[in-house]
Design an enzyme around this catalytic site. Sequence first.
Site, PDB file in Angstrom:
ATOM      1  N   PHE A   1     -14.233  -2.998   0.347  1.00  0.00           N
ATOM      2  CA  PHE A   1     -15.169  -2.411  -0.613  1.00  0.00           C
ATOM      3  C   PHE A   1     -16.617  -2.578  -0.159  1.00  0.00           C
ATOM      4  O   PHE A   1     -17.528  -2.703  -0.981  1.00  0.00           O
ATOM      5  CB  PHE A   1     -14.988  -3.011  -2.011  1.00  0.00           C
ATOM      6  CG  PHE A   1     -13.599  -2.885  -2.575  1.00  0.00           C
ATOM      7  CD1 PHE A   1     -12.802  -1.793  -2.274  1.00  0.00           C
ATOM      8  CD2 PHE A   1     -13.078  -3.866  -3.395  1.00  0.00           C
ATOM      9  CE1 PHE A   1     -11.517  -1.679  -2.791  1.00  0.00           C
ATOM     10  CE2 PHE A   1     -11.790  -3.758  -3.917  1.00  0.00           C
ATOM     11  CZ  PHE A   1     -11.020  -2.658  -3.614  1.00  0.00           C
TER      12      PHE A   1
ATOM     13  N   TYR B   1       0.862  -1.181   0.000  1.00  0.00           N
ATOM     14  CA  TYR B   1       0.000   0.000   0.000  1.00  0.00           C
ATOM     15  C   TYR B   1       0.901   1.234   0.000  1.00  0.00           C
ATOM     16  O   TYR B   1       1.245   1.792   1.035  1.00  0.00           O
ATOM     17  CB  TYR B   1      -0.888   0.032   1.246  1.00  0.00           C
ATOM     18  CG  TYR B   1      -2.082  -0.885   1.229  1.00  0.00           C
ATOM     19  CD1 TYR B   1      -2.344  -1.732   0.159  1.00  0.00           C
ATOM     20  CD2 TYR B   1      -2.978  -0.905   2.302  1.00  0.00           C
ATOM     21  CE1 TYR B   1      -3.437  -2.578   0.154  1.00  0.00           C
ATOM     22  CE2 TYR B   1      -4.076  -1.740   2.311  1.00  0.00           C
ATOM     23  CZ  TYR B   1      -4.308  -2.574   1.237  1.00  0.00           C
ATOM     24  OH  TYR B   1      -5.400  -3.403   1.250  1.00  0.00           O
TER      25      TYR B   1
ATOM     26  N   GLY C   1     -18.730  -1.396  -3.245  1.00  0.00           N
ATOM     27  CA  GLY C   1     -19.078  -2.571  -4.051  1.00  0.00           C
ATOM     28  C   GLY C   1     -18.236  -2.671  -5.296  1.00  0.00           C
ATOM     29  O   GLY C   1     -17.006  -2.634  -5.252  1.00  0.00           O
TER      30      GLY C   1
END
Length: 317
Positions: free
Chosen positions: A217, A67, A221
Amino acid sequence: MSAAAAAGSWKLGDLEVNRIGYGALRLTGNGMMGNSDGAPIDRDVAVGLLHSAFDLGVNHVDTAAFYFSPLRSANELINRALASWSGDVVVVTKVGPGRDPAGEWLDMVRPDQLRGQVEENLRQLGRDCLDVVNLRVGGPRTASIAEHFGALAQLREAGLVRHLGLSAVLPEHVTEAQTIAPVVCVQNSYGLDWRRADASGLVDLCGEQGIGFVPFFAVSGLRREAAAGQEHHARVLSVARAHNATPAQVRLAWTLHRGPHVLAIPGTRNLAHLTENIAAGSLRLTEDEWALLGKPDGDTALDHAGCISAPEGSVTA
């Protein structure tokens, strides 16, 4: 009671965490493919945001050494924040995928390379032992994870890792891993509009085995790490208005309503959104609202076409 504790807690092994946590991916400005064209977040602002999350009761942070954006590393920012924080925070990281210094994604590493990834996380986070390490699997085409998970189990026995988990997996991967070492959490894409883990039985399997299920998410989504779209489904808006809440809060509440073993790790760089996300833990859906939005084993009208057939491991998080 802190805001993050309103939804209750769950144990990752012997580490108790509030069910509302924080995902650090967006903190770097990182995009889906690991790059960022935007200005990097100021380090002091990032540390302040994390401290605000901790003040609100967040004690579970999700991160990874991969990340990072050109000028920011999630692990480095978390390290800075924890260095000036006196409370206990469980840091969950993940290994498996790799990125070169330019940010380009590499193939999943070999089992013998996992130690290097674990040590990289240890250095960046400034720790001698990692709380939880998730093996991020390449996708459903990965028939067996025994060699990779076995390598992590050896690092656990060596004292470099306290607990192990999995990410982007299928039920059979969980079953296989459990024969090697205890799995304390499974992190997969899941939410109101993305219910592949219901169709596969993964969410229920985790509940039956006492494994924390940690969706990523959950708000966006299929939009993945992008901000939730403006065109929310009418039923989500209806429930949001009834609770004087935002659609994002309703989506998080729906996810948490799925079971006491289901956690949430929404990420943001915005303090107002952070506060809203954490406050979603106190939102209680009625059974009628639960049915209106679509129970996992009932109405799935909110699912996007093709959602059920989408590969579980086809997203990066």
